[in-house]
Design an enzyme around this catalytic site. Structure first.
Site, PDB file in Angstrom:
ATOM      1  N   HIS A  48       0.867  -1.184   0.000  1.00 29.40           N
ATOM      2  CA  HIS A  48       0.000   0.000   0.000  1.00 29.40           C
ATOM      3  C   HIS A  48       0.904   1.234   0.000  1.00 29.40           C
ATOM      4  CE1 HIS A  48       1.105   0.100   4.204  1.00 29.40           C
ATOM      5  NE2 HIS A  48       0.517  -1.076   4.433  1.00 29.40           N
TER       6      HIS A  48
ATOM      7  N   GLY B 248       1.938   3.079   2.233  1.00 34.40           N
ATOM      8  CA  GLY B 248       2.969   3.096   3.279  1.00 34.40           C
ATOM      9  C   GLY B 248       4.247   2.427   2.789  1.00 34.40           C
ATOM     10  N   HIS B 249       4.106   1.280   2.095  1.00 34.42           N
ATOM     11  CA  HIS B 249       5.289   0.603   1.553  1.00 34.42           C
ATOM     12  C   HIS B 249       5.949   1.468   0.466  1.00 34.42           C
ATOM     13  CE1 HIS B 249       2.796  -2.965   2.869  1.00 34.42           C
ATOM     14  NE2 HIS B 249       3.933  -3.190   3.502  1.00 34.42           N
TER      15      HIS B 249
ATOM     16  N   GLN C  73       7.194 -15.677  11.825  1.00 33.99           N
ATOM     17  CA  GLN C  73       6.757 -14.587  12.700  1.00 33.99           C
ATOM     18  C   GLN C  73       5.261 -14.628  12.988  1.00 33.99           C
ATOM     19  OE1 GLN C  73       8.173 -11.554   9.675  1.00 33.99           O
ATOM     20  NE2 GLN C  73       6.450 -10.389  10.452  1.00 33.99           N
TER      21      GLN C  73
ATOM     22  N   GLU D   1       7.730   3.368  10.773  1.00 35.94           N
ATOM     23  CA  GLU D   1       7.542   3.637  12.209  1.00 35.94           C
ATOM     24  C   GLU D   1       6.204   3.095  12.706  1.00 35.94           C
ATOM     25  OE1 GLU D   1       8.025   7.816  12.862  1.00 35.94           O
ATOM     26  OE2 GLU D   1      10.211   7.642  12.908  1.00 35.94           O
ATOM     27  N   LYS D   2       5.311   2.751  11.796  1.00 32.35           N
ATOM     28  CA  LYS D   2       4.031   2.156  12.209  1.00 32.35           C
ATOM     29  C   LYS D   2       4.291   0.919  13.089  1.00 32.35           C
ATOM     30  CE  LYS D   2       0.017  -0.190  11.489  1.00 32.35           C
ATOM     31  NZ  LYS D   2       0.544  -1.496  11.250  1.00 32.35           N
TER      32      LYS D   2
ATOM     33  N   GLN E  27       9.004  -3.200  16.215  1.00 28.72           N
ATOM     34  CA  GLN E  27       9.791  -3.950  15.232  1.00 28.72           C
ATOM     35  C   GLN E  27      11.023  -3.134  14.806  1.00 28.72           C
ATOM     36  OE1 GLN E  27       8.221  -6.260  11.737  1.00 28.72           O
ATOM     37  NE2 GLN E  27       8.651  -4.385  10.645  1.00 28.72           N
TER      38      GLN E  27
ATOM     39  N   SER F 296      -2.179  -0.181   6.818  1.00 26.75           N
ATOM     40  CA  SER F 296      -1.701  -1.512   7.188  1.00 26.75           C
ATOM     41  C   SER F 296      -2.361  -2.519   6.255  1.00 26.75           C
ATOM     42  CB  SER F 296      -2.118  -1.829   8.636  1.00 26.75           C
ATOM     43  OG  SER F 296      -2.033  -3.220   8.870  1.00 26.75           O
TER      44      SER F 296
END
Ligand code: PAF
Length: 294
Positions: free
Chosen positions: A45, A47-48, A72, A159-160, A164, A196
């Site tokens: 999305h 964000g990536h 994970q 930073e979301k 991690q 997300s």
């Protein structure tokens, strides 16, 4: 076709093996170029794509990886239903001027006999680490492998997923992996919801309720910034999340921005972090805490 042979999806070159990845990157290195890596699990999305844009400004070549990392996910988590769309993702990466997609399969990442795990101490133990046992060991292991396989100069993470990001910084430092870890600000919908891949799971009423997570974080951060007692501000924030429809709250905590230990000192940068459930979907978000009066 031999899996080490160069392949493309649309306009985008794809490497499926460590050997193919290294061949490309070695050629760039010989030409004096620098390399940024953007590790992802796909379902890309905006964000990536912001990570790719950020990375492209820092290095001459950008590699994105897509690998839905089984180690994970806990057995009851969403590994099998995690959204997958390699062709769609490749088109988005090509449009963002990414130079190479690294898309290994599970046998490439975890070949027979694989038995090494990177476990990280305190920074991985609280917050999500408490509710998702084994999650950060899975993340740390796969990210250490991706960093070593690529030898990238820089790697970008959102930073979301703030915990991690801090875990990965710790891993790179502790294992002397020669890479600069870049944190990239969270991209949000106009109503404040952090982007997300898991937002796809929200029903329409859940999607309507979801931005309250960011609103409550912002109000709580403001209270703390104005000098409210941290424990009281957090209690008010937890109650507000319950009223907004988050039936289950994993945590809402104020932490030291680097170690993620509970925030004790006013002179240290802080971070407010939350994980809460709408139906079967777990959302996480976080905000920086403004400086507080000592
Ligand atoms: O944030 C993610 O998408 C994943 O946790 C990562 C960093 C790609 C490791 O699998």
């Amino acid at each position: 076709m031999d899996r080490d042979t160069p392949e493309t999806i649309g306009a985008l070159p794809v490497a499926r093996t460590v050997a193919a990845l290294r061949r490309r990157i070695d050629a760039w290195r010989r030409a004096g170029e620098s390399v940024v890596l953007v590790p992802t699990m796909g379902a890309l999305h905006a964000g990536h794509l912001a990570l790719v844009a950020h990375g492209r400004a820092l290095a001459s070549r950008c590699v994105a990886s897509i690998f839905v990392n089984p180690s994970q996910f806990a057995p009851q988590e969403d590994f099998s239903r995690y959204p997958r769309d390699e062709a769609g993702d490749a088109a988005k990466l090509a449009g963002a001027r990414c130079d190479l997609l690294y898309a290994p399969d599970a046998a490439q990442m975890y070949p027979g006999g694989f038995s090494t795990t990177v476990t990280v101490g305190a920074v991985a133990e609280g917050l999500c680490g408490r509710f998702r046992p084994g999650h950060f060991a899975g993340v740390a292991t796969v990210v250490a492998k991706l960093l070593l396989q690529s030898g990238a100069d820089i790697a970008c993470f959102g930073e979301k997923d703030y915990q991690q990001l801090q875990v990965i910084r710790r891993v790179a430092r502790d294992l002397d992996i020669p890479v600069r870890i870049e944190g990239v600000p969270t991209v949000r919908e106009p109503d404040g919801l952090a982007l997300s891949s898991r937002n796809l799971y929200l029903s329409p009423p859940e999607r309507e309720a979801a931005p309250a997570l960011q609103r409550v974080l912002a109000a709580t951060a403001l209270d703390i910034g104005r000098g409210a007692e941290i424990a009281q501000a957090l209690a008010a924030g937890r109650a507000a999340l319950a009223r907004a429809g988050f039936a289950r709250l994993d945590y809402l905590e104020a932490c030291d921005a680097e170690t993620l230990a509970p925030l004790a000192r006013a002179d240290r940068p802080g971070r407010l972090l939350a994980a809460a459930w709408l139906g079967r979907t777990r959302l996480i978000d976080n905000l920086p805490l403004p400086p507080r009066a000592a």
